[in-house]
Design an enzyme around this catalytic site. Structure first.
Site, PDB file in Angstrom:
ATOM      1  CE1 TYR A 130      26.730  63.161  11.511  1.00  0.00           C
ATOM      2  CE2 TYR A 130      27.022  60.924  10.694  1.00  0.00           C
ATOM      3  CZ  TYR A 130      27.362  62.264  10.664  1.00  0.00           C
ATOM      4  OH  TYR A 130      28.317  62.711   9.802  1.00  0.00           O
ATOM      5  CB  SER A 237      27.959  44.554  10.307  1.00  0.00           C
ATOM      6  OG  SER A 237      26.684  44.063  10.516  1.00  0.00           O
ATOM      7  CD  GLN A 259      26.501  41.063   8.649  1.00  0.00           C
ATOM      8  OE1 GLN A 259      26.517  42.158   9.166  1.00  0.00           O
ATOM      9  NE2 GLN A 259      25.370  40.507   8.250  1.00  0.00           N
ATOM     10  CG  HIS A 262      27.286  45.912   5.889  1.00  0.00           C
ATOM     11  ND1 HIS A 262      26.549  46.995   5.526  1.00  0.00           N
ATOM     12  CD2 HIS A 262      26.379  44.943   6.214  1.00  0.00           C
ATOM     13  CE1 HIS A 262      25.252  46.717   5.624  1.00  0.00           C
ATOM     14  NE2 HIS A 262      25.119  45.476   6.033  1.00  0.00           N
TER      15      HIS A 262
END
Lengths: 432, 432
Positions: A130, A237, A259, A262
């Site tokens: 996916y 994340s 980070q 995201h």
């Protein structure tokens, strides 16, 4: 301002324990909707896919084919800027050569009793990958999922990617081609997961589904688990950066923001033994935030989930890191090797200040699909092992059966399983 | 009478496809109950455990301690018949020596660019093993779950076993002791899964839960998946016996019944190229059924799900076997090796007429926890790998970062991730 925790302060243990259990995701209850969509796709196949794709992605399969053609893929490869295509190729080669080392070896042997035992590995026949649509449609993720499947020897690698208005990100198609994907369908959401799991007139079913997705995709994967295999259900994340004061605060700030950008639910944690350095990093974060295209997302993540943890010393930091079990762990300290061996729970470790986590996202060769939300305590990043399965082999002759049979009979009898006992006894001419 | 399918008959493909999707389990919707129990245990800990254990198992923790004491375990070891204890010891030794070969090796290396890459394996810190109560409380399953965990290096191995009226099967306790289990609690059902996943005052939480259970246990495992790891959700057992006419029909019948006696939803399938042999086996099944203590269960399984599949020849049988993807596959033919290599989907293969599947249940050394319900298409039996996890390690110096950095920046930019690009660029003194 991020949360500050000080290991030497009173109440640290309580605060840290609470920090560990902070929820970073809204768990939408989408199960009812998802179940209805899955049932519909099982029942009506392509017709249901057409309905939901029209409704959710605004795409009409009467005019745009569900399957992306070879010509369209080739055109996409042409359309991708040379620099990006080159980078994708470098990444694909490095990912392949690293993952090739993960191929498990068969182990077929005879023990000293003459019993043949074995573990034989074979590739899963067909897998579905996916790929989210929109801004989260990352070609790097295509490589990270499809290359290991290819290395494993999977015959059919099928991509499902929602194409709002019919368009698929050309870089995604180029990455798919590089990775050896065999089929690409313009479908998304729970309906795509259902089609991959159960098949439709157009799409043959697969045996396992991997790849990230929104709440509907995650719920659908959870739902079809058992009928097909799934990879982990990935959460937002996170990174834990352990850094000493000799680092450039701007480098560390950039890593924390990489980070944070995201997802608003992403988490960036700095662990340091120097409060002043922590403040410098925090200031650098605030400064750098202003120039990011995804500043809102990164700011929300840093504000709501960012943290600076002040530790007494780096040795004491490692037990805390193991409890956090971060997806990504950077060791930006003078002597990272002194800490490295004591880390038990982490998805991936980035050693030294010249190994920003971003290298692992794209080009290092290791996989960027890693366990989030403390699941590194019990699970691993994506690898070739996720695309193979093991069959046990057992082989006895009459002599071995005579030797081992009586113990099997004793256990079968003690468990009250008559036919089990007989299946052995009858071969040994024993009464049962 | 079992179902008969003939590969040469018209309509075989349709019949076989329908046969493959036959549901053998009633899926009770127990989610609402399970969710309430889990929430209660999370909120009230031991008090909730006490309440549900009293209600469902008739055990009062005010008089019987929740944790099974060392003295009780030692007494159980004494109480187990010598023959059974001896058999358990042989099984434990064989399981351990086979599983020790499954321990993965770390792979830390430098590529030709000088980039350090690595895969490092570590044991999960704590695992919970669910052991059903009542007649399904099998000491063999304790060994099959706990020994691989011990071999992996798991620190805490915790058993949850419901003890109706306070009693735990002594053989289960003995097996636990042999396998190196560290804690045993008299708890069962969804409440036990919740306690293992979230912890209570008495029970520290674990990171992964394995072991079979009823519908409540299965639903609870599915529910806590993510917070902890879980093994597969096991369905009813199945065996496919591929046998030629030179077999003793009574041996094959006993093997089919050994599977059928487990559960009314179990499935036993005979595949043969000789109709007369099929009829002889069927007659032997009917004959042997009469003398089993679990005749009702075995008869129901054989009647509802048993099958004889008549194949044109054994070469043509293998593609069908791969579609069935049986948990257990017996190759009781003159030349099993001619078929062995072409089997792709099976949990375990038992080679030759002197290797009844039951040997694998108890004493062969391989694991008896195997993928059911066609999941051998995408998953493997339990192994040491289920009790370890892998951490990736990446290590670049300034030189490697200079070489690989630009490609990472190109990909980050193409994915619209500014901070990703900056995290690399800033280290290379590039403008970003």
């Amino acid at each position: 301002m991020a949360l500050w925790l000080d290991q030497q302060s009173e109440g640290f243990e309580r605060q840290f324990a609470a920090f560990l259990t902070t929820k970073r995701e809204v768990s939408e209850d989408v199960n009812t909707v998802v179940r209805a969509i899955i049932d519909d796709v099982r029942l009506r196949g392509d017709a249901a896919l057409a309905k939901y794709s029209k409704k959710f992605d605004g795409i009409d399969f009467a005019t745009t084919p569900m399957r992306v053609s070879e010509a369209e893929i080739d055109a996409a490869v042409e359309a991708v800027p040379a620099e990006v295509l080159g980078a994708l190729k470098v990444a694909a080669v490095r990912i392949e050569s690293h993952h090739r080392r993960q191929l498990p070896k068969d182990d077929i042997y005879e023990d000293d009793m003459g019993v043949g035992l074995g573990s034989r590995w074979t590739a899963i026949e067909a897998v579905g990958l996916y790929v989210p649509g929109g801004t989260a449609s990352y070609p790097s993720s295509v490589l990270m999922n499809a290359v290991p499947a290819k290395v494993a020897g999977v015959d059919r690698i099928v991509i499902a990617v929602p194409a709002t208005g019919g368009a698929v990100n050309p870089a995604v198609l180029a990455a798919a081609k590089l990775a050896g994907v065999t089929e690409i369908y313009r479908i998304g959401g729970a309906q795509a997961i259902a089609a991959l799991a159960y098949g439709t007139e157009t799409i043959a079913p697969v045996a396992k589904i991997t790849g990230p997705g929104n709440a509907y995709v995650a719920a659908a994967k959870r739902h079809v688990f058992g009928t097909v295999g799934i990879d982990m259900i990935a959460g937002p994340s996170e990174v834990l950066v352990i850094a000493d004061k000799d680092n450039n605060p701007d480098w560390i700030a950039a890593d924390l923001l990489a980070q944070a950008e995201h997802d608003a639910g992403a988490q960036s944690i700095l662990m340091t033994d120097d409060a002043e350095f922590g403040r410098l990093v925090e200031a650098a974060v605030e400064r750098q935030l202003k120039t990011l295209n995804r500043a809102d997302t990164a700011a929300a993540s840093w504000r709501d989930f960012g943290a600076v943890i002040l530790v007494s010393n780096f040795k004491d930091a490692i037990p805390l890191a193991n409890r956090i079990a971060p997806e990504h762990l950077e060791l930006a300290v003078a002597d990272p090797d002194a800490l490295l061996d004591r880390v038990r729970n982490a998805g991936a470790i980035f050693v030294g200040a010249h190994t920003p986590e971003v290298i692992g996202d794209y080009i290092g060769g290791s996989n960027h699909v890693l366990p989030t939300a403390r699941s590194a305590r019990f699970s691993s990043g994506l690898s070739v092992l996720d695309f193979v399965k093991r069959t046990s082999i057992l082989r006895l002759g009459p002599e071995q059966l005579r030797t081992l049979g009586p113990a099997a009979i004793a256990l079968a009898v003690s468990e009250g399983l008559d036919a089990h006992a007989r299946s052995v006894a009858i071969r040994l001419n024993l009464e049962r």
